[in-house]
Scaffold this motif. Structure first.
Motif, short mmCIF file in Angstrom:
data_model
loop_
_atom_site.label_atom_id
_atom_site.label_comp_id
_atom_site.label_asym_id
_atom_site.label_seq_id
_atom_site.Cartn_x
_atom_site.Cartn_y
_atom_site.Cartn_z
N THR A 114 8.68 -18.05 7.53
CA THR A 114 7.26 -17.77 7.77
C THR A 114 6.74 -16.80 6.72
O THR A 114 7.29 -15.71 6.54
N SER A 161 4.77 -11.06 6.95
CA SER A 161 4.74 -11.55 8.33
C SER A 161 5.29 -10.51 9.29
O SER A 161 4.79 -10.38 10.43
N CYS A 204 3.00 -15.05 4.84
CA CYS A 204 1.68 -14.60 5.25
C CYS A 204 0.93 -14.05 4.05
O CYS A 204 1.42 -13.12 3.39
N ALA A 243 -2.32 -13.21 13.35
CA ALA A 243 -1.17 -13.73 12.61
C ALA A 243 0.12 -13.17 13.18
O ALA A 243 1.14 -13.88 13.28
N GLN A 292 -5.02 -9.98 11.17
CA GLN A 292 -3.62 -9.59 11.00
C GLN A 292 -2.91 -9.59 12.36
O GLN A 292 -1.76 -10.04 12.47
N LEU A 351 1.09 -18.48 7.21
CA LEU A 351 0.04 -17.88 8.02
C LEU A 351 -1.04 -17.34 7.08
O LEU A 351 -0.73 -16.58 6.16
#
Length: 237
Positions: free
Chosen positions: A4, A181, A6, A162, A159, A140
């Motif tokens: 993941t 993340s 971000c 997420a 944020q 994300l």
């Protein structure tokens, strides 16, 4: 193991898309929340990047869709509370300078696009994990806001949104989180909903405009099982 990542805004989506299997756009106040409310009622939502009213009217006419206005406009708008009466099967053009702009551009990035918020964080995380597969990568994309000069203003509500999705990916799917993340997840863990959203810059703005109910709707964690997916230009359940 699922990975993941971000990054913020449209540049973040464009940067991560080549190595990602699915993108998740997060704009908690209020594009993503509106999309969740509308699609959970069986509506189709067409993200539209422009605030040019005449262009949006033309787009809605081309699609045979309703057009959502600004919060103070009568009828459907970017206030999610106005979308609770959308009939099943309705089509809605939803303009937004942040989440809709990213979603509209993401159609050309060649990856599945989901839209997530606090209301559907777990459902979106589960759907993203399914689409990415056991060794895939999920990107994300917190949308953020914009300063008057057009530059990005990171928004704590996005944020946190997420982070709520990252938290579910970790707990339910053993995802490997990037440092970005992890920080988003920590922000979610440290937040107190809905108070954190109320006290944020965006939350204070909405309260000042007379829309505190938008914050309450956006802060309702995991009340929705809808994971809106972008197909043929529209988000559907």
């Amino acid at each position: 193991m699922i990975r993941t990542l971000c990054e913020w805004g449209l540049p973040g989506a464009q940067s991560l898309a080549p190595g990602a299997d699915v993108l998740v756009v997060i704009d908690v106040l209020s594009f993503s929340t509106c999309v969740d409310v509308a699609t959970s009622r069986g509506a189709r939502v067409y993200p539209y990047p422009s605030r040019d009213r005449s262009a949006a009217v033309a787009e809605a006419g081309r699609l045979g869709a309703e057009l959502a206005g600004k919060r103070r406009d009568p009828g459907y708008s970017l206030s999610p509370d106005t979308l609770t009466s959308l009939p099943s099967g309705a089509a809605l053009v939803l303009p937004s300078p942040n989440g809709a702009r990213i979603s509209f551009a993401a159609r050309d990035l060649g990856r599945p696009v989901l839209v997530g918020c606090l209301r559907n964080a777990s459902a979106v995380a589960d759907r993203a994990a399914y689409l990415a597969g056991p060794t895939g990568t999920i990107a994300l994309i917190p949308a953020g806001e914009t300063w008057p000069d057009g530059s990005l203003r990171p928004a704590i509500e996005d944020q946190i949104g997420a982070g709520a999705i990252a938290d579910r990916l970790t707990n339910a799917h053993s995802a490997n989180l990037s440092p970005e993340s992890q920080i988003a997840r920590a922000a979610f863990a440290a937040s107190s909903l809905p108070e954190t959203l109320r006290c944020s810059v965006s939350g204070r703005e909405l309260t000042g405009y007379g829309f505190p109910q938008d914050i309450d709707m956006a802060a309702a964690l995991n009340v929705s099982t809808t994971a809106p997916l972008l197909q043929d230009g529209a988000f559907i359940a």
